[in-house]
Design a protein around this motif. Structure first.
Motif, PDB file in Angstrom:
ATOM      1  N   TYR A   1      35.295  27.175  12.030  1.00  0.00           N
ATOM      2  CA  TYR A   1      36.752  27.281  12.095  1.00  0.00           C
ATOM      3  C   TYR A   1      37.311  28.063  10.911  1.00  0.00           C
ATOM      4  O   TYR A   1      38.211  28.896  11.073  1.00  0.00           O
ATOM      5  CB  TYR A   1      37.384  25.886  12.179  1.00  0.00           C
ATOM      6  N   ARG A   2      36.781  27.829   9.718  1.00  0.00           N
ATOM      7  CA  ARG A   2      37.249  28.566   8.535  1.00  0.00           C
ATOM      8  C   ARG A   2      36.992  30.062   8.696  1.00  0.00           C
ATOM      9  O   ARG A   2      37.826  30.880   8.300  1.00  0.00           O
ATOM     10  CB  ARG A   2      36.569  28.054   7.263  1.00  0.00           C
ATOM     11  N   ASN A   3      35.872  30.425   9.287  1.00  0.00           N
ATOM     12  CA  ASN A   3      35.587  31.845   9.536  1.00  0.00           C
ATOM     13  C   ASN A   3      36.601  32.442  10.511  1.00  0.00           C
ATOM     14  O   ASN A   3      37.024  33.588  10.343  1.00  0.00           O
ATOM     15  CB  ASN A   3      34.164  32.038  10.047  1.00  0.00           C
ATOM     16  N   LEU A   4      36.993  31.688  11.521  1.00  0.00           N
ATOM     17  CA  LEU A   4      38.011  32.164  12.455  1.00  0.00           C
ATOM     18  C   LEU A   4      39.351  32.336  11.745  1.00  0.00           C
ATOM     19  O   LEU A   4      40.061  33.320  11.970  1.00  0.00           O
ATOM     20  CB  LEU A   4      38.140  31.199  13.640  1.00  0.00           C
TER      21      LEU A   4
ATOM     22  N   THR B   1      36.583  17.443  14.239  1.00  0.00           N
ATOM     23  CA  THR B   1      36.580  18.126  12.951  1.00  0.00           C
ATOM     24  C   THR B   1      37.508  19.334  12.979  1.00  0.00           C
ATOM     25  O   THR B   1      38.311  19.536  12.053  1.00  0.00           O
ATOM     26  CB  THR B   1      35.150  18.557  12.568  1.00  0.00           C
ATOM     27  N   VAL B   2      37.411  20.130  14.029  1.00  0.00           N
ATOM     28  CA  VAL B   2      38.280  21.299  14.151  1.00  0.00           C
ATOM     29  C   VAL B   2      39.740  20.853  14.263  1.00  0.00           C
ATOM     30  O   VAL B   2      40.626  21.415  13.612  1.00  0.00           O
ATOM     31  CB  VAL B   2      37.863  22.184  15.350  1.00  0.00           C
ATOM     32  N   PHE B   3      39.998  19.820  15.049  1.00  0.00           N
ATOM     33  CA  PHE B   3      41.369  19.326  15.195  1.00  0.00           C
ATOM     34  C   PHE B   3      41.939  18.865  13.858  1.00  0.00           C
ATOM     35  O   PHE B   3      43.097  19.141  13.539  1.00  0.00           O
ATOM     36  CB  PHE B   3      41.433  18.175  16.211  1.00  0.00           C
TER      37      PHE B   3
ATOM     38  N   GLU C   1      46.803  22.415   9.108  1.00  0.00           N
ATOM     39  CA  GLU C   1      47.014  23.775   8.608  1.00  0.00           C
ATOM     40  C   GLU C   1      47.526  24.793   9.630  1.00  0.00           C
ATOM     41  O   GLU C   1      48.107  25.795   9.226  1.00  0.00           O
ATOM     42  CB  GLU C   1      45.686  24.320   8.046  1.00  0.00           C
ATOM     43  N   ASP C   2      47.295  24.570  10.907  1.00  0.00           N
ATOM     44  CA  ASP C   2      47.480  25.675  11.846  1.00  0.00           C
ATOM     45  C   ASP C   2      48.274  25.371  13.116  1.00  0.00           C
ATOM     46  O   ASP C   2      48.220  26.151  14.064  1.00  0.00           O
ATOM     47  CB  ASP C   2      46.104  26.227  12.250  1.00  0.00           C
ATOM     48  N   ILE C   3      49.016  24.280  13.158  1.00  0.00           N
ATOM     49  CA  ILE C   3      49.834  24.017  14.341  1.00  0.00           C
ATOM     50  C   ILE C   3      50.768  25.214  14.535  1.00  0.00           C
ATOM     51  O   ILE C   3      51.428  25.650  13.595  1.00  0.00           O
ATOM     52  CB  ILE C   3      50.665  22.725  14.192  1.00  0.00           C
TER      53      ILE C   3
ATOM     54  N   MET D   1      52.438  18.874   9.909  1.00  0.00           N
ATOM     55  CA  MET D   1      51.606  19.384   8.823  1.00  0.00           C
ATOM     56  C   MET D   1      52.135  18.924   7.462  1.00  0.00           C
ATOM     57  O   MET D   1      51.369  18.491   6.602  1.00  0.00           O
ATOM     58  CB  MET D   1      51.488  20.909   8.885  1.00  0.00           C
ATOM     59  N   ALA D   2      53.448  18.998   7.289  1.00  0.00           N
ATOM     60  CA  ALA D   2      54.048  18.552   6.032  1.00  0.00           C
ATOM     61  C   ALA D   2      53.914  17.036   5.872  1.00  0.00           C
ATOM     62  O   ALA D   2      53.671  16.544   4.764  1.00  0.00           O
ATOM     63  CB  ALA D   2      55.524  18.956   5.977  1.00  0.00           C
ATOM     64  N   MET D   3      54.017  16.308   6.961  1.00  0.00           N
ATOM     65  CA  MET D   3      53.868  14.852   6.903  1.00  0.00           C
ATOM     66  C   MET D   3      52.454  14.448   6.476  1.00  0.00           C
ATOM     67  O   MET D   3      52.278  13.422   5.835  1.00  0.00           O
ATOM     68  CB  MET D   3      54.159  14.229   8.280  1.00  0.00           C
ATOM     69  N   LEU D   4      51.476  15.259   6.833  1.00  0.00           N
ATOM     70  CA  LEU D   4      50.083  14.929   6.537  1.00  0.00           C
ATOM     71  C   LEU D   4      49.657  15.351   5.130  1.00  0.00           C
ATOM     72  O   LEU D   4      48.567  15.012   4.686  1.00  0.00           O
ATOM     73  CB  LEU D   4      49.159  15.565   7.575  1.00  0.00           C
ATOM     74  N   ARG D   5      50.499  16.095   4.438  1.00  0.00           N
ATOM     75  CA  ARG D   5      50.150  16.536   3.067  1.00  0.00           C
ATOM     76  C   ARG D   5      50.354  15.428   2.078  1.00  0.00           C
ATOM     77  O   ARG D   5      51.070  14.553   2.144  1.00  0.00           O
ATOM     78  CB  ARG D   5      50.980  17.755   2.660  1.00  0.00           C
TER      79      ARG D   5
END
Length: 176
Positions: A30-33, A71-73, A79-81, A172-176
């Motif tokens: 996923y990081r490579n993508l 893991t990807v989710f 980070e990517d929603i 995403m902000a809630m999960l930080r």
């Protein structure tokens, strides 16, 4: 490890065939993508059977598939929603929001009783991606169950944000 040999780019979407080896390194893949600037990725589990009907060594097991998706989710949801489209994730959120397509009655009639009574049928709507074997038993059912169970809390939050006319990206902000 990029696995480029098993990737196909068509119509703006990269399709990645996920074999047993790739399931061992989902974060790296996923990081490579992400680093390649991919904006849409479809993950296709490799399920092949030998002449005896047994899965080949390169095939994905249900447990591996569930771990890979989770893991990807976990990276995507932080980070990517709305930045990277993953059809399984997008479609799952659509189902949580009640936006579903028509159930394919012909497909439903061909499903075995176990599949027709599956608690996750609402997510498949007669188009179960579980890669059934010749006996009609789903080879990846446990992996999909693990994925839907794992993602349910986040899907609920994104659904609720959308109901409030807010962006699911707020999660995403809630999960930080």
């Amino acid at each position: 490890m990029t696995g480029c040999e098993d990737m196909d780019v068509s119509e703006g979407m990269i399709k990645v065939v996920v074999d047993h080896q790739k399931c061992q390194h989902p974060s790296d893949l996923y990081r490579n993508l992400q680093q390649a600037g991919v904006r849409s990725a479809q993950f296709i589990p490799l399920v092949e059977r030998d002449e005896k009907g047994c899965p080949t060594a390169g095939s994905v097991t249900a447990e591996d598939w569930g771990r890979f998706l989770n893991t990807v989710f976990d990276i995507w949801v932080r980070e990517d929603i709305s930045r990277i489209s993953i059809p399984l994730f997008d479609e799952t959120l659509n189902r949580w929001c009640g936006r579903t397509g028509q159930t394919n009655r012909q497909t439903l009639s061909q499903m075995n009783a176990r599949c027709q009574s599956c608690s996750l049928l609402q997510f498949y709507r007669g188009e179960c991606p579980a890669y059934c074997d010749d006996s009609g038993k789903g080879g990846l059912c446990a992996g999909y169950h693990a994925f839907f169970d794992h993602t349910a809390p986040h899907m609920r939050v994104m659904r609720d944000l959308l109901k409030q006319h807010r962006s699911p990206m707020e999660l995403m902000a809630m999960l930080r």
